[in-house]
Design a protein around this motif. Sequence first.
Motif, PDB file in Angstrom:
ATOM      1  N   GLY A 376      49.173   9.156  65.434  1.00  0.00           N
ATOM      2  CA  GLY A 376      47.766   8.862  65.164  1.00  0.00           C
ATOM      3  C   GLY A 376      47.616   7.812  64.083  1.00  0.00           C
ATOM      4  N   GLU A 377      46.376   7.489  63.757  1.00  0.00           N
ATOM      5  CA  GLU A 377      46.100   6.411  62.805  1.00  0.00           C
ATOM      6  C   GLU A 377      46.527   6.762  61.384  1.00  0.00           C
ATOM      7  OE1 GLU A 377      42.160   4.392  64.846  1.00  0.00           O
ATOM      8  OE2 GLU A 377      41.980   6.356  63.877  1.00  0.00           O
ATOM      9  N   ALA A 378      46.666   8.042  61.085  1.00  0.00           N
ATOM     10  CA  ALA A 378      47.075   8.446  59.739  1.00  0.00           C
ATOM     11  C   ALA A 378      48.591   8.432  59.560  1.00  0.00           C
ATOM     12  CB  ALA A 378      46.540   9.850  59.435  1.00  0.00           C
ATOM     13  N   VAL A 379      49.340   8.294  60.648  1.00  0.00           N
ATOM     14  CA  VAL A 379      50.803   8.391  60.586  1.00  0.00           C
ATOM     15  C   VAL A 379      51.419   7.033  60.260  1.00  0.00           C
ATOM     16  CG1 VAL A 379      52.891   9.041  61.835  1.00  0.00           C
ATOM     17  CG2 VAL A 379      50.755  10.297  62.232  1.00  0.00           C
ATOM     18  N   PHE A 380      52.323   7.029  59.291  1.00  0.00           N
ATOM     19  CA  PHE A 380      52.975   5.787  58.847  1.00  0.00           C
ATOM     20  C   PHE A 380      53.801   5.160  59.967  1.00  0.00           C
ATOM     21  CE2 PHE A 380      56.748   8.082  59.176  1.00  0.00           C
ATOM     22  CZ  PHE A 380      57.856   7.475  58.579  1.00  0.00           C
ATOM     23  N   GLU A 381      54.268   3.952  59.742  1.00  0.00           N
ATOM     24  CA  GLU A 381      55.077   3.267  60.747  1.00  0.00           C
ATOM     25  C   GLU A 381      56.521   3.050  60.314  1.00  0.00           C
ATOM     26  OE1 GLU A 381      53.288  -0.356  62.037  1.00  0.00           O
ATOM     27  OE2 GLU A 381      51.588   0.653  63.006  1.00  0.00           O
ATOM     28  N   GLN A 382      56.759   3.026  58.985  1.00  0.00           N
ATOM     29  CA  GLN A 382      58.126   2.734  58.555  1.00  0.00           C
ATOM     30  C   GLN A 382      58.413   3.216  57.144  1.00  0.00           C
ATOM     31  OE1 GLN A 382      58.998  -1.394  57.461  1.00  0.00           O
ATOM     32  NE2 GLN A 382      56.837  -1.904  57.780  1.00  0.00           N
ATOM     33  N   TYR A 383      59.711   3.472  56.885  1.00  0.00           N
ATOM     34  CA  TYR A 383      60.204   3.697  55.530  1.00  0.00           C
ATOM     35  C   TYR A 383      60.574   2.338  54.950  1.00  0.00           C
ATOM     36  CZ  TYR A 383      60.650   8.681  56.635  1.00  0.00           C
ATOM     37  OH  TYR A 383      60.407   9.978  56.987  1.00  0.00           O
ATOM     38  N   TYR A 384      60.293   2.141  53.688  1.00  0.00           N
ATOM     39  CA  TYR A 384      60.515   0.851  53.049  1.00  0.00           C
ATOM     40  C   TYR A 384      62.011   0.536  52.951  1.00  0.00           C
ATOM     41  CZ  TYR A 384      59.814  -2.940  49.673  1.00  0.00           C
ATOM     42  OH  TYR A 384      59.787  -4.163  49.041  1.00  0.00           O
ATOM     43  N   LYS A 385      62.403  -0.578  53.533  1.00  0.00           N
ATOM     44  CA  LYS A 385      63.793  -1.044  53.500  1.00  0.00           C
ATOM     45  C   LYS A 385      64.774   0.017  54.014  1.00  0.00           C
ATOM     46  CE  LYS A 385      63.865  -2.591  49.134  1.00  0.00           C
ATOM     47  NZ  LYS A 385      64.187  -3.371  47.907  1.00  0.00           N
ATOM     48  N   ASN A 386      64.372   0.739  55.039  1.00  0.00           N
ATOM     49  CA  ASN A 386      65.243   1.790  55.591  1.00  0.00           C
ATOM     50  C   ASN A 386      64.995   1.893  57.101  1.00  0.00           C
ATOM     51  OD1 ASN A 386      66.821   4.041  56.114  1.00  0.00           O
ATOM     52  ND2 ASN A 386      66.231   5.086  54.224  1.00  0.00           N
ATOM     53  N   LYS A 387      65.463   0.898  57.831  1.00  0.00           N
ATOM     54  CA  LYS A 387      65.243   0.823  59.269  1.00  0.00           C
ATOM     55  C   LYS A 387      65.895   1.989  60.003  1.00  0.00           C
ATOM     56  CE  LYS A 387      65.802  -2.356  63.189  1.00  0.00           C
ATOM     57  NZ  LYS A 387      66.333  -3.676  63.617  1.00  0.00           N
ATOM     58  N   GLU A 388      67.074   2.384  59.554  1.00  0.00           N
ATOM     59  CA  GLU A 388      67.788   3.469  60.224  1.00  0.00           C
ATOM     60  C   GLU A 388      67.017   4.780  60.162  1.00  0.00           C
ATOM     61  OE1 GLU A 388      72.106   5.822  60.000  1.00  0.00           O
ATOM     62  OE2 GLU A 388      71.697   4.128  58.667  1.00  0.00           O
ATOM     63  N   ALA A 389      66.527   5.123  58.970  1.00  0.00           N
ATOM     64  CA  ALA A 389      65.749   6.358  58.821  1.00  0.00           C
ATOM     65  C   ALA A 389      64.474   6.294  59.650  1.00  0.00           C
ATOM     66  CB  ALA A 389      65.418   6.595  57.354  1.00  0.00           C
ATOM     67  N   THR A 390      63.858   5.120  59.713  1.00  0.00           N
ATOM     68  CA  THR A 390      62.633   4.951  60.509  1.00  0.00           C
ATOM     69  C   THR A 390      62.919   5.227  61.980  1.00  0.00           C
ATOM     70  OG1 THR A 390      61.799   3.267  58.972  1.00  0.00           O
ATOM     71  CG2 THR A 390      60.807   3.350  61.159  1.00  0.00           C
ATOM     72  N   GLU A 391      63.969   4.619  62.509  1.00  0.00           N
ATOM     73  CA  GLU A 391      64.305   4.781  63.930  1.00  0.00           C
ATOM     74  C   GLU A 391      64.649   6.233  64.261  1.00  0.00           C
ATOM     75  OE1 GLU A 391      67.420   1.950  64.471  1.00  0.00           O
ATOM     76  OE2 GLU A 391      66.033   0.251  64.756  1.00  0.00           O
ATOM     77  N   GLN A 392      65.304   6.913  63.341  1.00  0.00           N
ATOM     78  CA  GLN A 392      65.694   8.305  63.583  1.00  0.00           C
ATOM     79  C   GLN A 392      64.502   9.257  63.537  1.00  0.00           C
ATOM     80  OE1 GLN A 392      68.659   9.068  60.599  1.00  0.00           O
ATOM     81  NE2 GLN A 392      70.296   8.010  61.715  1.00  0.00           N
ATOM     82  N   SER A 393      63.410   8.814  62.935  1.00  0.00           N
ATOM     83  CA  SER A 393      62.265   9.701  62.704  1.00  0.00           C
ATOM     84  C   SER A 393      61.228   9.684  63.815  1.00  0.00           C
ATOM     85  CB  SER A 393      61.582   9.335  61.377  1.00  0.00           C
ATOM     86  OG  SER A 393      62.470   9.512  60.300  1.00  0.00           O
ATOM     87  N   PHE A 394      61.373   8.771  64.768  1.00  0.00           N
ATOM     88  CA  PHE A 394      60.380   8.669  65.838  1.00  0.00           C
ATOM     89  C   PHE A 394      61.022   8.869  67.206  1.00  0.00           C
ATOM     90  CE2 PHE A 394      58.239   6.513  62.396  1.00  0.00           C
ATOM     91  CZ  PHE A 394      56.897   6.841  62.584  1.00  0.00           C
ATOM     92  N   VAL A 395      60.292   9.516  68.094  1.00  0.00           N
ATOM     93  CA  VAL A 395      60.726   9.668  69.473  1.00  0.00           C
ATOM     94  C   VAL A 395      59.518   9.429  70.379  1.00  0.00           C
ATOM     95  CG1 VAL A 395      60.391  12.192  69.334  1.00  0.00           C
ATOM     96  CG2 VAL A 395      61.785  11.216  71.173  1.00  0.00           C
ATOM     97  N   ASP A 396      59.601   8.395  71.207  1.00  0.00           N
ATOM     98  CA  ASP A 396      58.515   8.046  72.132  1.00  0.00           C
ATOM     99  C   ASP A 396      57.162   7.915  71.430  1.00  0.00           C
ATOM    100  OD1 ASP A 396      60.329   8.134  74.243  1.00  0.00           O
ATOM    101  OD2 ASP A 396      59.994  10.275  74.572  1.00  0.00           O
TER     102      ASP A 396
END
Length: 549
Positions: A376-396
């Motif tokens: 939703g609109e309240a949900v963040f899109e990324q961790y700062y300077k941490n692409k790996e953690a960002t990718e691991q945190s989202f599914v579809d």
Amino acid sequence: MEYRTPIQVLLQHSKNHPEKIIFNQPVERRWLTTSWQQAEEQARRIATGLIENGLVKGDRVAILAKNSAEWFIADWAIMMAGMVSVPVYATAGAETIRYILQHSESKAVFLGKLDSTKAADAALDDQIIKVAFPYPTARSDQQWSDWLKQYEPMAEVHLAALDEVMSIVYTSGSTGNPKGVVISYLNYASVNETHCKWFNVTGDDRLISYLPLAHITERGVIQGPGLYGGATFYFVESLDTFLDDIKHAQPTLFLSVPRLWTRFQLGVFEKLPAEKLKRLLRIPLVGGLIARKIRKGLGLDQVRIFGSGSAPISESILHWYRSIGIRISEGWGMTETTGLSCCNLPFKDTLIGTIGVPADCVEMSLSEEGEILIRGEAVFEQYYKNKEATEQSFVDGWFRTGDKATLTNSGAFKIIGRVKEAFKTGKGKYVAPVPIESMLAENSDIEQICVMGSGRKQPVAVVVLAEHVDRSEKSRIQQSLEATLNKVNGKLEGHQKLDCLIIAEDSWTIENHFLTPTLKIRRLELEVRYGEMVQQAQTGSVIWEADIQ
């Protein structure tokens, strides 16, 4: 929906009712007030100060301070200058402060009230601009009060687009370095607009800001909706004046965390024993008078919405507060969801023990394993300077929260623990500690609990006694805890039954690193501290740490 940014809202309120008071700040027991127009002008001057000191749009600016009117104004000044705020917990240690400032590449830091300046003084060097709020604080090279005199109000403030970065909020984290959650203006505005409407915040509301503003809950439940609704804010001068300051504020919305709700309850029990109070509350008329007296004594007799969040709260605590007319709406959210995302609001008795239903700015679902997924609109899109953690945190497109829950027939979510908190006993069965801890918390002699026992034949609970308990009454305490242990074990499946309760000698605090800044227990640290003791504990009822050789 067309969302407004915080600065747009601030300018609108300042224009519509410039003389109305927004801030009530206690300083040496005098209440200093700030109007909307004064708050706007101060923010404009501080924004100019940032630019004049060489910072540019996009630079990160930290705020290391306890809550105050200046915290709010500094936050808005950073926005006006087109910069990005980086809140830091006032209780953070030197290593954490140093890591956050270096990782975020902050160019300046606002320093305010701190219980101790030791960590800040050790972490801050001459490479960062240090601006001191008008309170005793860490060593600084510039003063807030000087900036207000020295700089002219910024004529043209930055009006951010919704996709711009507003803040980088570092999670308190129970393990490892904190992750920087990138919060956009869309994230924050969607939460503020939604919650302002959900709470029905108006200019008549009074809010007291005392939970850490470095935590997203305070910014997304108190600061933001209060700003959007045009409410009046009050602050707390110190721990010693806490209750007096609440009574002065007479808040109409009040948010706390489970440990503080427990402390408030124990404070009542110190004046009126639990069993006696229980009997009196059953008496018609008398019960109502006593309940009102308790609410007034806590300074909460004007509150129309009570909230609890940041960690699970025992159902027994919620039922007890319900008995004195305090209907606490339990909520759930994360830094990554810009705070509150789900809540038992409007409060319903039938939903006690659940976190209620999702806010309008998010969607929530459960994975096959029972993990809460949210988008939703309240949900963040990324961790700062941490692409790996960002990718691991989202599914579809869904954010994986790490919290496990069930869905009730009424559509409410009920938290049953963290995905990674469950441990396997020596019998090969998994045990989720949170539901067991919640049941043990029904005993008012217990203040803190951690269920553990990985690899052990049966789990064990380590507990900290409440402050009001007289430890010399060993026999009474033993009987009380044994009764609770037997009652809880009677409700558990065989592999979940507790072998014993271990009474810890010391409390768990932020200072000894057994609690996070938001008062959640650090399980890993507690397992290290008590692990050997737990593994060696013999089957029994209640064991005192002092008696273990």
